[in-house]
Design an enzyme around this catalytic site. Structure first.
Site, PDB file in Angstrom:
ATOM      1  N   LYS A 111     -40.588  47.235 -57.216  1.00  0.00           N
ATOM      2  CA  LYS A 111     -39.950  47.041 -58.525  1.00  0.00           C
ATOM      3  C   LYS A 111     -40.889  46.414 -59.534  1.00  0.00           C
ATOM      4  CE  LYS A 111     -35.106  47.082 -57.257  1.00  0.00           C
ATOM      5  NZ  LYS A 111     -33.829  46.371 -57.222  1.00  0.00           N
ATOM      6  N   LYS A 194     -36.601  57.904 -51.825  1.00  0.00           N
ATOM      7  CA  LYS A 194     -35.206  57.479 -51.662  1.00  0.00           C
ATOM      8  C   LYS A 194     -34.351  57.910 -52.856  1.00  0.00           C
ATOM      9  CE  LYS A 194     -34.128  53.206 -52.361  1.00  0.00           C
ATOM     10  NZ  LYS A 194     -33.997  51.749 -52.400  1.00  0.00           N
ATOM     11  N   LYS A 197     -30.702  54.865 -58.098  1.00  0.00           N
ATOM     12  CA  LYS A 197     -30.039  54.779 -59.406  1.00  0.00           C
ATOM     13  C   LYS A 197     -31.057  54.879 -60.529  1.00  0.00           C
ATOM     14  CE  LYS A 197     -26.788  51.295 -57.705  1.00  0.00           C
ATOM     15  NZ  LYS A 197     -26.843  49.865 -57.425  1.00  0.00           N
TER      16      LYS A 197
END
Ligand code: TYM
Length: 337
Positions: A111, A194, A197
Site C-alpha cells: 500500500k 488479487k 476494491k
C-alpha cells in the site's frame, strides 16, 4: 462460548473476494459462535477517503452483512469508530509492538509502494489497530481471506507479548479461520493479481451490487487462455485464470475443486462461462438487490449500527478497564461521604 471477530473496510466496491473469502463464511459460522462483525471505518482512513463516500460505504457494508444473511440480533454489527476503546487499546498495544515486526508486513509495503516515506503513521500501525479490534473482545476465532494471515499472526504475537509482559492470560491467542475454496479470489483481468476494491478496472472484479447484465459482461470478458478446461486439478497448474474461474465456480456452487474440474473436463471456456454467469447471478443477484433496498433505508441501517454499538461498547469498556488495570493506569474515584 468461542467468540468470532471480523471486519471489512468501508472503502467502496465490495466484491466477490470479500463475499467468498469472508462474509459468506461468517453467515455459516454465526450459528456456532458468539459473533461480532465490524465495519472498520478507522482502518478506512489509513488511505485518503472522501467523507461522504465513507459514510455511504459504511452503510453499504452494513447492508451487505445483513443482505448476505447475518442476523443483527444474534450477532453484533457496528462501525468501529462508535467504540472508542478500539483506538485506546491500539495505543497500549502499539507501545509494545516492535518496529521490526511492523516492517515485515507485506500489506504495508504494497500500500505504501514507492512513497514509503510519505505513508502515514496510521497505515504503518494498521495491523496494531487490527490486533486491538480482535483482542478487545477476547475473540478466539477470526474468519478472513488468505491475505490477512500475516496480520493475524502479528495479532497472536502481540497478544502473547502482552500476556507475558504482565504475567496474565487476559488475551486468548486468536485462531485464523481461512475457509473454503475461494480464500484468495483473483482479478478477472489477471489471474496472478488479487481481486481488489482498489483496482482501477471495474472489469477486474464482480461487485456485490452488480446487476445480472454487468455480471454477465464481466464474466464473458474475463481473461482466459486458449486451451480447453483440464480434466484434472493438476492440469490447472500454470493456468492462473482457469484456476481462478474454477475456484469461483466451486465456491459459489458449494462443491469441491475436484468435482468442478470433473464436471467441466475438456469444455471450452465459452460454455463454462455461461454456466458461471448463471450461477453468479443466482447467488449474488438476491444479495445485491437486498443491499440496494437496505441502502435505500438508511434509518433502518443506522438503527442496526446504533444497537450494535451499544452492545459492543458494553463488552469493550469492561475489557479495556481490565487492560488499564493490568498496565497500572490509575482510575481515581472520588468516594462519596
Ligand atoms: P478488507 O476490507 O480489505 O477485506 C475484508 C475481507 O475480505 C477478504 N478479502 C478477500 N478474500 C478472498 N479473495 C480476495 N480477493 C479478497 N479480498 C479481500 C479479506 O481477507 C478480509 O477478510 N484488515 C481487514 C479488516 C479488518 C479485520 C479486523 C479483519 C480490520 N480489523 C479484525 C479481521 C479482524 C481487511 O482486510 O479488510
Amino acid at each position: 462460548m468461542n467468540r468470532i471477530f471480523s471486519g471489512v473496510q468501508p472503502t467502496g466496491n465490495l466484491h466477490l473476494g470479500n463475499y467468498l473469502g469472508a462474509i459468506r463464511n461468517w453467515v455459516a459460522l454465526q450459528r456456532d459462535f458468539d459473533c461480532i462483525f465490524c465495519i472498520v471505518d478507522l482502518h478506512a482512513i489509513t488511505l485518503p477517503q472522501d467523507p461522504a463516500a465513507l459514510r455511504g460505504s459504511t452503510r453499504e457494508v452494513a447492508a451487505a452483512y445483513v443482505a448476505a444473511g447475518i442476523d443483527p440480533e444474534s450477532c453484533i454489527i457496528f462501525n468501529q469508530s462508535t467504540v472508542p476503546a478500539h483506538a485506546e487499546l491500539a495505543w497500549v498495544l502499539g507501545c509494545m509492538t516492535p518496529l521490526g515486526w511492523l516492517n515485515r508486513m507485506t500489506q504495508f509495503k504494497e500500500k505504501a509502494g514507492k512513497q514509503r516515506e510519505m505513508a502515514g503513521l496510521g497505515l504503518y500501525g494498521y495491523p496494531v489497530l487490527m490486533a486491538a479490534d480482535i483482542l478487545l473482545y477476547k475473540a478466539t476465532h477470526v474468519p478472513v481471506g488468505e491475505d490477512q494471515k500475516q496480520h493475524l499472526e502479528l495479532a497472536r504475537d502481540i497478544a502473547g507479548t502482552f500476556n507475558r509482559t504482565y504475567g496474565t492470560d487476559l488475551f486468548p491467542l486468536p485462531e485464523p479461520q481461512i475457509l473454503g475454496t475461494a480464500t484468495r479470489v483473483m482479478s478477472l483481468r489477471d489471474g496472478t493479481k488479487k481481486m481488489s476494491k482498489s483496482d482501477s478496472s471495474d472489469y477486474s472484479r464482480i461487485n456485490m451490487t452488480d446487476d445480472a447484465d454487468t455480471i454477465a459482461l464481466k464474466v464473458r470478458r474475463a481473461k482466459t487462455d486458449p486451451h480447453p478446461l483440464p480434466d484434472s486439478v493438476a492440469g490447472l497448474e500454470g493456468r492462473p485464470e482457469a484456476e481462478n474461474l474454477i475456484d469461483i465456480y466451486a465456491a459459489l456452487s458449494g462443491r469441491g475443486r475436484e468435482e468442478t474440474v470433473a464436471e467441466f473436463a475438456g469444455a471450452q471456456f465459452s460454455a463454462f462461462k455461461e454456466r458461471l454467469v448463471d450461477l453468479a447471478v443466482a447467488v449474488l443477484g438476491p444479495i445485491g438487490a437486498e443491499m440496494k433496498r437496505l441502502v435505500g433505508a438508511p434509518d433502518h441501517v443506522d438503527a442496526i449500527l446504533a444497537h450494535g454499538a451499544q452492545r459492543a461498547n458494553a463488552i469493550a469498556e469492561k475489557h479495556l478497564a481490565e487492560v488499564y488495570d493490568i498496565v497500572g493506569m490509575l482510575r481515581p474515584r472520588v468516594k462519596s461521604s
